[in-house]
Scaffold this motif. Structure first.
Motif, PDB file in Angstrom:
ATOM      1  N   SER A 160      -8.198  15.327   7.938  1.00  0.00           N
ATOM      2  CA  SER A 160      -6.813  15.130   7.498  1.00  0.00           C
ATOM      3  C   SER A 160      -6.611  13.706   7.017  1.00  0.00           C
ATOM      4  CB  SER A 160      -5.829  15.455   8.629  1.00  0.00           C
ATOM      5  OG  SER A 160      -6.029  14.606   9.732  1.00  0.00           O
ATOM      6  N   ALA A 161      -5.553  13.529   6.240  1.00  0.00           N
ATOM      7  CA  ALA A 161      -5.135  12.214   5.763  1.00  0.00           C
ATOM      8  C   ALA A 161      -3.652  12.060   6.044  1.00  0.00           C
ATOM      9  CB  ALA A 161      -5.422  12.059   4.270  1.00  0.00           C
ATOM     10  N   SER A 162      -3.241  10.851   6.375  1.00  0.00           N
ATOM     11  CA  SER A 162      -1.837  10.609   6.692  1.00  0.00           C
ATOM     12  C   SER A 162      -1.377   9.309   6.057  1.00  0.00           C
ATOM     13  CB  SER A 162      -1.614  10.566   8.207  1.00  0.00           C
ATOM     14  OG  SER A 162      -2.273   9.449   8.778  1.00  0.00           O
ATOM     15  N   ALA A 163      -0.056   9.199   5.920  1.00  0.00           N
ATOM     16  CA  ALA A 163       0.558   7.999   5.363  1.00  0.00           C
ATOM     17  C   ALA A 163       1.893   7.773   6.037  1.00  0.00           C
ATOM     18  CB  ALA A 163       0.732   8.127   3.855  1.00  0.00           C
TER      19      ALA A 163
ATOM     20  N   PRO B   6       2.941   0.229   3.409  1.00  0.00           N
ATOM     21  CA  PRO B   6       2.310   1.532   3.664  1.00  0.00           C
ATOM     22  C   PRO B   6       1.182   1.433   4.680  1.00  0.00           C
ATOM     23  CG  PRO B   6       1.595   0.653   1.551  1.00  0.00           C
ATOM     24  CD  PRO B   6       2.651  -0.284   2.061  1.00  0.00           C
ATOM     25  N   VAL B   7       1.007   2.532   5.412  1.00  0.00           N
ATOM     26  CA  VAL B   7      -0.098   2.681   6.359  1.00  0.00           C
ATOM     27  C   VAL B   7      -0.885   3.917   5.937  1.00  0.00           C
ATOM     28  CG1 VAL B   7      -0.772   2.979   8.767  1.00  0.00           C
ATOM     29  CG2 VAL B   7       1.294   1.668   8.200  1.00  0.00           C
ATOM     30  N   TYR B   8      -2.178   3.749   5.661  1.00  0.00           N
ATOM     31  CA  TYR B   8      -3.036   4.857   5.217  1.00  0.00           C
ATOM     32  C   TYR B   8      -4.054   5.157   6.310  1.00  0.00           C
ATOM     33  CZ  TYR B   8      -1.277   3.114   0.737  1.00  0.00           C
ATOM     34  OH  TYR B   8      -0.474   2.670  -0.283  1.00  0.00           O
TER      35      TYR B   8
ATOM     36  N   ASN C 236      -5.727   1.720   7.616  1.00  0.00           N
ATOM     37  CA  ASN C 236      -5.409   0.478   6.910  1.00  0.00           C
ATOM     38  C   ASN C 236      -3.900   0.290   6.948  1.00  0.00           C
ATOM     39  OD1 ASN C 236      -5.351  -1.812   5.356  1.00  0.00           O
ATOM     40  ND2 ASN C 236      -5.691  -0.760   3.413  1.00  0.00           N
ATOM     41  N   ASN C 237      -3.442  -0.557   7.869  1.00  0.00           N
ATOM     42  CA  ASN C 237      -2.032  -0.898   7.993  1.00  0.00           C
ATOM     43  C   ASN C 237      -1.797  -2.165   7.179  1.00  0.00           C
ATOM     44  OD1 ASN C 237       0.521  -1.795   8.798  1.00  0.00           O
ATOM     45  ND2 ASN C 237       0.284  -0.987  10.873  1.00  0.00           N
ATOM     46  N   THR C 238      -1.180  -2.018   6.008  1.00  0.00           N
ATOM     47  CA  THR C 238      -1.047  -3.172   5.116  1.00  0.00           C
ATOM     48  C   THR C 238      -0.050  -4.203   5.645  1.00  0.00           C
ATOM     49  OG1 THR C 238       0.608  -2.016   3.765  1.00  0.00           O
ATOM     50  CG2 THR C 238      -1.693  -1.810   3.096  1.00  0.00           C
ATOM     51  N   SER C 239       0.819  -3.819   6.594  1.00  0.00           N
ATOM     52  CA  SER C 239       1.683  -4.828   7.209  1.00  0.00           C
ATOM     53  C   SER C 239       0.856  -5.796   8.055  1.00  0.00           C
ATOM     54  CB  SER C 239       2.766  -4.164   8.060  1.00  0.00           C
ATOM     55  OG  SER C 239       2.237  -3.625   9.258  1.00  0.00           O
TER      56      SER C 239
END
Length: 358
Positions: free
Chosen positions: A219-222, A236-238, A262-265
């Motif tokens: 699965s993939a989430s955002a 965004p968090v991928y 990958n949490n860009t924050s």
């Protein structure tokens, strides 16, 4: 607190086999009031923990023994409701809560409820005129609801219900601040039930296609999160998740696997504070439990970061939420990812299961 919810969701499923299978089908309404308190779960919100909220609620409730999943769960109650939550605080204001729930029977007249939904707040944090509301940072929040109930019939189709429980509100770090509200309460209400004609029970194997054995879920989430300062941009968090799952019975599956995130924050935070680390991307190993109801299931997981090069978050994380199977292979979900008592983000997920059966 969020970790405690995950533990309760997992362990309460162990008690769900003690229900009476010979209960009559019905539909009905319940109305009542809850009175409680707010838990000051960390020092910055102590000033908000002195009020005593009142919850006014109306629920629609049914029992349908003819459903396959209902038979598997020994005919639980289920339904949905709306709640008007008056925090009795000029800072916290009021909330309108909409939730759905499953309420299995423990024994005799006692039940246990697990519910979830959303709420709308009238007085979220505002830097201009409500800067001390550190619990609710947005108009929209995610709700988790746990409750014990006791039903006392006072007639053929009506009676009194009393109980106690906990309601948690959080926006999943979509907006800051986001300490969340934890409201403990005592509940009292009156129920009215209308018996419905029972349909012939289906074969116990009909309804949900499941089989014991292994499967693999990809699965993939955002999601979106806000970092301090308050009112800043959304980051965004991928994530990508892989799980080896073993179905151990009609109600339960166990799973283990990897999470890439990958949490860009965090990346933006490390740019401002390089002493805390070098990379925002992490790799975690998680184990979990999936509680199967019908085509919907409850997921609880705990994980450890096996590759992490920053100190923004601790090394242990949790995830819990709802998963919906649209077929034997395709599913979606909404989960709350946390680090101990601090939410990281709400995850909106799409996935595929590489095995037949739910």
């Amino acid at each position: 607190m969020k970790a405690a919810f995950a533990c309760l969701f997992f362990f309460i499923s162990l008690f769900l086999g003690a229900q009476n299978p010979d209960l009559q089908p019905f539909s009905g309404f319940i109305a009542g009031i809850n009175g409680g308190t707010i838990w000051g779960h960390n020092p910055p919100v102590y000033h908000l923990a002195h009020s005593h909220p009142l919850h006014y609620w109306l629920e629609y409730q049914v029992r349908k023994p003819q459903k396959e999943w209902s038979r598997a769960w020994k005919h639980p109650l289920w339904g949905f409701g709306i709640k008007y939550l008056d925090f009795r605080s000029p800072v916290l204001g009021k909330s309108i809560v909409a939730l759905t729930y499953l309420e299995p029977r423990l024994f005799s007249v006692f039940t246990y409820r697990i519910g979830t939904g959303f709420s709308v707040q009238t007085h979220p944090f505002n830097s201009d005129n409500n800067s001390t509301n550190l619990m609710l940072g947005s108009h929209l929040a995610f709700v988790m609801h746990l409750q014990f109930n006791c039903y006392l019939p006072a007639g053929k189709n009506s009676g009194f219900r009393m109980g106690w429980g906990l309601t948690h509100l959080s926006n999943g770090a979509f907006s800051q601040p986001n300490s969340g509200v934890n409201s403990f309460f005592l509940s009292a209400g009156w129920f009215f039930r209308k018996p419905v004609k029972a349909m012939p029970a289906p074969d116990s194997a009909a309804g949900v296609n499941w089989k014991k054995g292994f499967g693999f879920l990809l699965s993939a989430s955002a999601g979106l999160v806000e970092k301090f300062p308050v009112g800043g941009p959304k980051y965004p968090v991928y994530q990508i998740h892989g799980r080896l799952q073993y179905r151990i019975g009609r109600k339960s599956s166990l799973a283990a696997g990897l999470d890439w995130k990958n949490n860009t924050s965090v990346e933006a935070y490390l740019d401002e504070n390089p002493a805390l680390g070098r990379h925002a991307r992490v790799l975690g190993f998680a184990i979990g439990h999936e509680l199967h109801i019908s085509s919907v299931s409850l997921v609880t997981e705990a994980g450890w970061y096996v590759w992490k090069h920053h100190d923004v978050f601790p090394g242990i994380y949790q995830r819990y939420g709802l998963r919906k199977y649209w077929s034997d292979y395709c599913f979606s979900g909404i989960y709350l990812s946390t680090h101990r008592a601090k939410a990281e983000c709400l995850e909106w997920t799409l996935g595929y299961k590489f095995s037949s059966g739910r």
